[in-house]
Enzyme design. Sequence first.
Site, PDB file in Angstrom:
ATOM      1  N   HIS A 112      56.605  79.063  11.030  1.00 41.37           N
ATOM      2  CA  HIS A 112      55.121  79.927  10.382  1.00 41.37           C
ATOM      3  C   HIS A 112      54.258  78.899  10.705  1.00 41.37           C
ATOM      4  O   HIS A 112      53.262  79.534  10.708  1.00 41.37           O
ATOM      5  CB  HIS A 112      55.753  80.507   8.872  1.00 41.37           C
ATOM      6  CG  HIS A 112      54.977  81.149   8.572  1.00 41.37           C
ATOM      7  ND1 HIS A 112      54.441  82.468   9.325  1.00 41.37           N
ATOM      8  CD2 HIS A 112      54.130  80.941   7.409  1.00 41.37           C
ATOM      9  CE1 HIS A 112      53.245  82.844   8.846  1.00 41.37           C
ATOM     10  NE2 HIS A 112      53.293  82.539   7.595  1.00 41.37           N
ATOM     11  N   ASP A 153      59.788  81.808  12.843  1.00 43.25           N
ATOM     12  CA  ASP A 153      59.452  81.798  11.838  1.00 43.25           C
ATOM     13  C   ASP A 153      60.938  82.613  10.849  1.00 43.25           C
ATOM     14  O   ASP A 153      60.721  83.300  10.594  1.00 43.25           O
ATOM     15  CB  ASP A 153      58.002  83.244  11.823  1.00 43.25           C
ATOM     16  CG  ASP A 153      57.007  83.304  11.303  1.00 43.25           C
ATOM     17  OD1 ASP A 153      57.540  82.821   9.546  1.00 43.25           O
ATOM     18  OD2 ASP A 153      56.325  83.559  11.195  1.00 43.25           O
ATOM     19  N   PHE A 178      48.477  82.786   2.555  1.00 44.75           N
ATOM     20  CA  PHE A 178      48.799  83.461   1.042  1.00 44.75           C
ATOM     21  C   PHE A 178      49.781  82.566   0.387  1.00 44.75           C
ATOM     22  O   PHE A 178      50.887  82.071   1.166  1.00 44.75           O
ATOM     23  CB  PHE A 178      49.437  84.990   0.946  1.00 44.75           C
ATOM     24  CG  PHE A 178      50.264  85.499  -0.050  1.00 44.75           C
ATOM     25  CD1 PHE A 178      49.958  85.338  -1.412  1.00 44.75           C
ATOM     26  CD2 PHE A 178      51.442  84.896  -0.980  1.00 44.75           C
ATOM     27  CE1 PHE A 178      49.983  86.099  -2.603  1.00 44.75           C
ATOM     28  CE2 PHE A 178      52.447  85.533  -1.974  1.00 44.75           C
ATOM     29  CZ  PHE A 178      51.512  85.629  -2.919  1.00 44.75           C
ATOM     30  N   SER A 190      49.069  83.827   8.968  1.00 44.85           N
ATOM     31  CA  SER A 190      49.564  84.902   7.539  1.00 44.85           C
ATOM     32  C   SER A 190      48.902  85.432   7.615  1.00 44.85           C
ATOM     33  O   SER A 190      47.697  86.751   7.814  1.00 44.85           O
ATOM     34  CB  SER A 190      50.252  83.441   7.077  1.00 44.85           C
ATOM     35  OG  SER A 190      51.599  83.856   6.220  1.00 44.85           O
ATOM     36  N   MET A 191      49.367  85.915   6.007  1.00 42.87           N
ATOM     37  CA  MET A 191      47.865  86.851   4.836  1.00 42.87           C
ATOM     38  C   MET A 191      46.195  86.742   5.606  1.00 42.87           C
ATOM     39  O   MET A 191      45.741  87.696   5.394  1.00 42.87           O
ATOM     40  CB  MET A 191      47.149  86.704   3.942  1.00 42.87           C
ATOM     41  CG  MET A 191      46.952  87.339   2.564  1.00 42.87           C
ATOM     42  SD  MET A 191      46.891  87.267   0.358  1.00 42.87           S
ATOM     43  CE  MET A 191      45.816  86.056   1.638  1.00 42.87           C
TER      44      MET A 191
END
Length: 253
Positions: free
Chosen positions: A225, A195, A26, A94-95
């Site tokens: 992250h 993270d 994202f 992630s996303m």
Amino acid sequence: MPVLAGAEPFVHDTSSEVGVLLCHGFTSTPATMRPWGEHLAEAGYTVRCPLLPGHGTTWQDCNRTRWPDWYACLRREFAELSRRCPRVFVFGLSMGGTLALRLAEDLGDAISGLVLVNPSVLTRRLDAKLATLLADVLPSAKGLAGDIARPGVVELAYDRTPVRALASLSRLWRLTRRDLPSVTQPLLLAHSAIDHVVEPVNAAVVAANVRSGDLREVVLHNSYHVATLDNDAPLLFRSSVEFVESVRQVGAR
């Protein structure tokens, strides 16, 4: 809308029967996945990494998109790659991991396996929850990008978080969490010990609720992250190729 330099989608074509579909996170771009894609191509795989709608331009542009737009893009890329390669793995950061999980929930055995890096399926951060509640009146909030332990490495991503798009992502989280038990594909789950964007509980929720018979975890102790650009990237890249090869060997028996 012009795409930022370096944010372009990328393709690596080979004659391999194995394809890997990469998905960025994202407010980020394919730049976070490019070194991984190059490593996979060197291993002999055909690789695709699309630029998700609303990304790689402006955060205002992202605010005009919603999770079905991002998901539809990934699903189209999967369909195209499947026509070229009989076995397709989906890797997400992630996303991108959220979207990969959603794709696995919908497509089942059409996906040969998943590699997820710090996937998000929820947040307990008060600021993020407040932002989504204020989406109608708060266009943007502080950016999420750049959580990298390695000195001098910069993530190509927005410096603001588009709040309306974030509210849509939270709806995707709910749907994806609900359907996690339908994920049965082989799964490599890589998560950073520290993270500052996606809380560790996310990896725990994914691991506890999927029903993958082959579930492997890799803890990334020296990365934050954006692990694909961080200190543990070589470990991640190596582990992902080993995972694909082991899944291929099981399928060949």
